[in-house]
Design an enzyme around this catalytic site. Sequence first.
Site, PDB file in Angstrom:
ATOM      1  N   ARG A 148      25.062 -98.572  67.127  1.00  0.00           N
ATOM      2  CA  ARG A 148      24.386 -99.784  66.585  1.00  0.00           C
ATOM      3  C   ARG A 148      25.066-100.992  67.272  1.00  0.00           C
ATOM      4  O   ARG A 148      26.353-100.992  67.492  1.00  0.00           O
ATOM      5  CB  ARG A 148      24.646 -99.929  65.234  1.00  0.00           C
ATOM      6  CG  ARG A 148      23.655 -98.986  64.295  1.00  0.00           C
ATOM      7  CD  ARG A 148      24.114 -99.091  62.946  1.00  0.00           C
ATOM      8  NE  ARG A 148      23.277 -97.856  61.991  1.00  0.00           N
ATOM      9  CZ  ARG A 148      22.277 -98.040  61.379  1.00  0.00           C
ATOM     10  NH1 ARG A 148      21.852 -99.279  61.035  1.00  0.00           N
ATOM     11  NH2 ARG A 148      21.937 -97.206  60.646  1.00  0.00           N
ATOM     12  N   SER A 185      16.034 -87.602  42.690  1.00  0.00           N
ATOM     13  CA  SER A 185      15.836 -88.815  43.510  1.00  0.00           C
ATOM     14  C   SER A 185      15.047 -88.570  44.565  1.00  0.00           C
ATOM     15  O   SER A 185      14.836 -87.367  45.020  1.00  0.00           O
ATOM     16  CB  SER A 185      17.320 -88.664  44.021  1.00  0.00           C
ATOM     17  OG  SER A 185      17.321 -89.675  45.304  1.00  0.00           O
ATOM     18  N   LYS A 224      17.975-111.196  49.783  1.00  0.00           N
ATOM     19  CA  LYS A 224      16.557-111.066  50.746  1.00  0.00           C
ATOM     20  C   LYS A 224      15.653-112.131  50.444  1.00  0.00           C
ATOM     21  O   LYS A 224      15.815-113.267  50.708  1.00  0.00           O
ATOM     22  CB  LYS A 224      15.924-109.689  50.465  1.00  0.00           C
ATOM     23  CG  LYS A 224      16.989-108.773  51.241  1.00  0.00           C
ATOM     24  CD  LYS A 224      16.548-107.034  50.968  1.00  0.00           C
ATOM     25  CE  LYS A 224      17.146-106.402  51.900  1.00  0.00           C
ATOM     26  NZ  LYS A 224      18.663-106.243  51.302  1.00  0.00           N
ATOM     27  N   THR A 229      36.260-106.178  41.323  1.00  0.00           N
ATOM     28  CA  THR A 229      35.616-106.914  42.567  1.00  0.00           C
ATOM     29  C   THR A 229      35.818-108.527  42.046  1.00  0.00           C
ATOM     30  O   THR A 229      35.416-108.762  41.138  1.00  0.00           O
ATOM     31  CB  THR A 229      34.423-106.516  42.649  1.00  0.00           C
ATOM     32  OG1 THR A 229      34.520-105.220  43.226  1.00  0.00           O
ATOM     33  CG2 THR A 229      33.849-107.275  44.169  1.00  0.00           C
ATOM     34  N   THR A 230      36.219-109.292  43.206  1.00  0.00           N
ATOM     35  CA  THR A 230      36.266-110.529  42.786  1.00  0.00           C
ATOM     36  C   THR A 230      34.884-111.146  42.769  1.00  0.00           C
ATOM     37  O   THR A 230      33.946-110.726  43.483  1.00  0.00           O
ATOM     38  CB  THR A 230      36.767-111.225  44.237  1.00  0.00           C
ATOM     39  OG1 THR A 230      38.324-110.841  44.052  1.00  0.00           O
ATOM     40  CG2 THR A 230      36.892-112.867  44.067  1.00  0.00           C
ATOM     41  N   THR A 252      18.895 -94.405  59.776  1.00  0.00           N
ATOM     42  CA  THR A 252      17.919 -95.288  58.951  1.00  0.00           C
ATOM     43  C   THR A 252      16.504 -94.612  58.751  1.00  0.00           C
ATOM     44  O   THR A 252      15.833 -94.529  57.753  1.00  0.00           O
ATOM     45  CB  THR A 252      17.864 -96.798  59.058  1.00  0.00           C
ATOM     46  OG1 THR A 252      19.261 -97.275  59.480  1.00  0.00           O
ATOM     47  CG2 THR A 252      17.002 -97.455  58.256  1.00  0.00           C
TER      48      THR A 252
END
Length: 703
Positions: free
Chosen positions: A192, A305, A433, A462-463, A548
């Site tokens: 990438r 799933s 998004k 997590t902060t 992807t």
Amino acid sequence: MERISTLSRFKKSCPFLGRTQTQTLRSLSSLSSLRYPSISQLTETATKCPVMGPALQMRSNQMVAGYASVAAQADVQKLHHSKGIFPGANVSDADIAKCPHASAARAAARMADDVSAAASAKTAEATTATPTAEKAAAGGCPFHKAAPASPEPAVESDVNIAAAAENTAGTFNYDQFYAAELEKKHKDQSYRYFNNINRLASKFPVAHTANVKDEVEVWCANDYLGMGNNPVVLETMHRTLDKYGAGAGGTRNIAGNSAMHVGLENELASLHRKPAALLFSSCYVANDATLSTLGAKLPGLVYFSDASNHASMIQGIRHSGAKKVIFKHNDMEDLESKLKMLPRETPKVIAFESVYSMCGSIGPIKEICDLAKKYGALTFLDEVHAVGLYGPRGAGVAEHLDFAAHQKAGQSQEAVKGSIMDRVDMVTGTLGKAYGTVGGYVAGSRDLIDMIRSYAPGFIFTTSLPPATAAGARASVIYQKNHIGDRALKQVNVRKVKERLAALNIPVVPGPSHIVPVLIGDAGLAKAASDKLLHEHGIYVQAINYPTVAVGEERLRVTVTPRHTAEQIDGLVTALETVFMELNINRISDWEKLGGRANVGVGKDDVEPIWTENQINTAGIPQTLHDGQAAFVNAAAVEVVRKDLEGLLGPVTLSDEERKAEATLMTGAVKLAAEALPKQVTRAYASVGSIEVPAAAQIAVSA
């Protein structure tokens, strides 16, 4: 260098092969050597053989010589250009990695050096790096001239060299392992490359590259509605930043639980008409944390799933340790056949998405809810690529499927009983998004959300998001709940682009959503097409490759926004047509001859959009902008945002000069949108920019 079928033929003549099981040979051939990562364990063993050792060295040297045989500068340029690579005067490390000749030669040189080192029973560290590598450097290749295959060793003192030898002798060569893993990505063309793209708030959808004077049009950002530079979002963030500072101060449990965070969670719960919601740093984290926590806590839980689910959902299920059953993408028969295999009392969760971002398909939410009820399962719906874009208030596809009922219910947080959105147990979404900021969330029942809050490490440790970010996201959600025009105009522009491309025989993976995946079908071609669009046409569309999307289904994922103008759409279509011609990329008719690919060329091109004409026209008759026209800002929605945040931030006060400037803007905006407003609705248009902060005066958002 080795194939099991070939090796089997030599079992009788080679003592090692003869006494080794085929399964062991297969394992050795597929595992990288721990000391020499560019070769396999089987090759390392073979270097000790008096027959195979010299043969391997001869073959590796032949490979190096082959890559060094491109002699003329013209030959090298032709090779680069055929791959869509155009080296400039200053060649960077990233440019070197792009060169198909240099990267392959470098890989061959590494392999030759490793074979030689293994045969000599020396560690890779003790091997002087460059005799073989130098042979691989093609005389005309600017990339090879810019950097050798292996970096030159730094000059160190005797003490430092001795210390390094003491620390590394006989240990695993980590750096060489990293390089070998990266080489695999280069070899299969899945490496990438990140382009330096700096989106300009006052010129959306225009950005500048690493050179601030080099401007390009962005056609692949997920800021679907341009809310990243909406005036009231910027105004709210500026005001919050001035009052509450830059950071949150800690986790939600330690000083990071502010009124802005709580207010945003309440707004998100209201958006989905659920009792509660929980805020995360991203929706990747929200999916991972929620699914892993559920799987760890629900006894004997089985996940069902969808095969096309996002990586965040796959990771969350994997981290949970729960059993997983994969069903074919959007295939209800396959899902039901697998649900039938378990007793009804077994805890089950069906995890799926509403809009699948790489193909544009839409999940059958109602049908999945029906099966969940029939077989005693919970439903987990990812609306990441749908929130802000579907439904009368922007709550996503689940809301959109009962459009009239939710439109009638207005802004009430109470569930619309019997609606599809009400039947979904858990919904996740993003603020990064369509809402133009950052963050993710999960919404559901009060006890479910409290359990995730209490047990999920991804939330607890997590902060929390900065208050200004939370405030900007809240402003964006409120604005879109009260303004349907942006998402309606986006649909108009998406239809135009799809129709124009179809008329030119350019393949777009068919789907009913806003996603415009232009099928390329080859990783190298996709990268070349993306590079040509950027460097020759000033259009940025990122290539999408494996993992992807599947190998052979590589594409350019085009994102059309309500802020792209008619002239910009013309430019995109013309540029794509030119690139398809120059690179000889398959058209729809070509895929038809080949039997189709990714639903292109198989008679499925005519897919009905999920937005109907009547739904679009609830915003009037949205009109595509033209160059120079200002984007429409809904002042009524702006006032709702300001009123909602007034308790924390105070009222917005404007100077006479600011009011005059904004009145001028609104006059133009009202004129532009006159035909796009429902005639029966009376709207008040007030000033829309801020104003206690000079930077917030950038309210005239040019198309």
